[in-house]
Design a protein around this motif. Structure first.
Motif, mmCIF file in Angstrom:
data_model
loop_
_atom_site.group_PDB
_atom_site.id
_atom_site.type_symbol
_atom_site.label_atom_id
_atom_site.label_comp_id
_atom_site.label_asym_id
_atom_site.label_seq_id
_atom_site.Cartn_x
_atom_site.Cartn_y
_atom_site.Cartn_z
ATOM 1 N N ARG A 1 -7.340 -2.328 6.811
ATOM 2 C CA ARG A 1 -6.804 -1.190 6.065
ATOM 3 C C ARG A 1 -6.258 -1.621 4.711
ATOM 4 N N ASN A 2 -5.663 -2.800 4.663
ATOM 5 C CA ASN A 2 -5.108 -3.284 3.391
ATOM 6 C C ASN A 2 -6.181 -3.519 2.351
ATOM 7 N N ARG A 3 -7.409 -3.784 2.806
ATOM 8 C CA ARG A 3 -8.490 -4.035 1.845
ATOM 9 C C ARG A 3 -9.014 -2.734 1.217
ATOM 10 N N ARG A 4 -8.663 -1.602 1.802
ATOM 11 C CA ARG A 4 -9.079 -0.323 1.227
ATOM 12 C C ARG A 4 -8.192 0.033 0.038
ATOM 13 N N ARG A 5 -8.708 0.866 -0.827
ATOM 14 C CA ARG A 5 -7.916 1.331 -1.962
ATOM 15 C C ARG A 5 -6.815 2.260 -1.464
ATOM 16 N N PRO A 6 -5.572 2.100 -1.990
ATOM 17 C CA PRO A 6 -4.513 3.011 -1.584
ATOM 18 C C PRO A 6 -4.883 4.451 -1.952
ATOM 19 N N GLY A 7 -4.552 5.355 -1.071
ATOM 20 C CA GLY A 7 -4.837 6.758 -1.369
ATOM 21 C C GLY A 7 -4.341 7.670 -0.276
ATOM 22 N N ARG B 1 0.829 -1.209 0.000
ATOM 23 C CA ARG B 1 0.000 0.000 0.000
ATOM 24 C C ARG B 1 0.865 1.262 0.000
ATOM 25 N N ASP B 2 1.907 1.273 0.814
ATOM 26 C CA ASP B 2 2.780 2.443 0.876
ATOM 27 C C ASP B 2 3.466 2.689 -0.460
ATOM 28 N N LEU B 3 3.942 1.626 -1.091
ATOM 29 C CA LEU B 3 4.617 1.776 -2.378
ATOM 30 C C LEU B 3 3.661 2.291 -3.443
ATOM 31 N N LEU B 4 2.450 1.756 -3.490
ATOM 32 C CA LEU B 4 1.470 2.206 -4.476
ATOM 33 C C LEU B 4 1.087 3.667 -4.243
ATOM 34 N N ARG B 5 0.978 4.071 -2.987
ATOM 35 C CA ARG B 5 0.595 5.441 -2.671
ATOM 36 C C ARG B 5 1.693 6.430 -3.045
ATOM 37 N N THR C 1 15.979 8.097 9.718
ATOM 38 C CA THR C 1 15.271 7.005 10.379
ATOM 39 C C THR C 1 15.257 5.799 9.437
ATOM 40 N N SER C 2 14.448 4.790 9.773
ATOM 41 C CA SER C 2 14.367 3.607 8.925
ATOM 42 C C SER C 2 12.937 3.090 8.905
ATOM 43 N N MET C 3 12.630 2.303 7.910
ATOM 44 C CA MET C 3 11.291 1.739 7.777
ATOM 45 C C MET C 3 10.933 0.894 8.993
ATOM 46 N N VAL C 4 11.847 0.047 9.445
ATOM 47 C CA VAL C 4 11.574 -0.820 10.590
ATOM 48 C C VAL C 4 11.306 0.009 11.836
ATOM 49 N N ARG C 5 12.104 1.036 12.066
ATOM 50 C CA ARG C 5 11.923 1.874 13.252
ATOM 51 C C ARG C 5 10.576 2.598 13.214
ATOM 52 N N VAL C 6 10.206 3.123 12.048
ATOM 53 C CA VAL C 6 8.921 3.822 11.914
ATOM 54 C C VAL C 6 7.764 2.867 12.194
ATOM 55 N N LEU C 7 7.819 1.669 11.613
ATOM 56 C CA LEU C 7 6.740 0.701 11.810
ATOM 57 C C LEU C 7 6.690 0.213 13.255
ATOM 58 N N ARG C 8 7.845 0.013 13.870
ATOM 59 C CA ARG C 8 7.874 -0.427 15.267
ATOM 60 C C ARG C 8 7.255 0.623 16.183
#
Length: 199
Positions: free
Chosen positions: A193-199, A100-104, A164-171
């Motif tokens: 949330r994953n079932r929603r359309r990216p936006g 979702r993040d990549l598509l957005r 920062t880093s992706m892992v740190r942000v997600l944690r």
């Protein structure tokens, strides 16, 4: 007639070829830490200029990222008492979040390119790959990639940028919810949330 005449010179050449062949084979099979980043970039920027389908992006994420290691790093201590089913479910939900993040974040005008600038080992079977995003009219943006050997191939284990880093942000994002809801509760929210359309 033998292929290599048996004399001192020929014996030395044959011996040298025998001793060097394992080293050459190792060099040829040594993993390239830039490989998963290049593959991901190609998947996100197809030659026809179209925005890739979510299924194609997910396949690229599964191939390029070590999603199991990332999930465990995000869960931190919560992973210690988790069942295999819980870990697998969280990994699936987290993969969907990355997709979702990549598509957005895909640029609608498809401008710019990712340029890999350097790679260096930072441990046994682990590398740091540095790159920059070049967009006309904008300052280059630096992105680092932590890559580790996983399932016989190099895979991305973290993305570094902006201090920062992706892992740190997600944690940090999921830490509080994990304490309140547990792995299953957080995974349920992520799946919704994953079932929603990216936006």
């Amino acid at each position: 007639m033998p292929l290599v005449p048996y004399d001192r010179r020929g014996a030395l050449i044959a011996l040298g070829a025998t001793l060097l062949s394992p080293a050459l084979a190792f060099a040829q099979s040594a993993p390239d830490p830039r490989q998963p980043i290049r593959y991901l970039e190609r998947a996100l920027t197809p030659a026809d200029g179209r925005v890739p389908a979510p299924a194609a992006v997910r396949a690229a994420v599964e191939r390029s990222f070590d999603t199991g290691a990332i999930a465990r790093a995000v869960l931190a201590s919560h992973a210690n008492g988790a069942t295999a089913a819980q870990l697998a479910r969280f990994r699936e939900a987290l993969t969907g979040r990355i997709v979702r993040d990549l598509l957005r974040r895909l640029r609608p005008d498809r401008r710019g390119q990712l340029e890999i600038t350097h790679s260096r080992p930072i441990g046994a079977g682990e590398w740091l790959v540095t790159s920059r995003v070049l967009v006309p009219g904008e300052r280059p943006r630096a992105i680092g990639w932590r890559v580790g050997a996983s399932r016989g191939a190099p895979r991305i284990s973290d993305v570094l940028g902006s201090g920062t880093s992706m892992v740190r942000v997600l944690r940090n994002e999921y830490g509080g919810a994990l304490r309140r809801l547990g792995i299953d509760g957080v995974a349920t929210r992520m799946e919704e949330r994953n079932r929603r359309r990216p936006g």
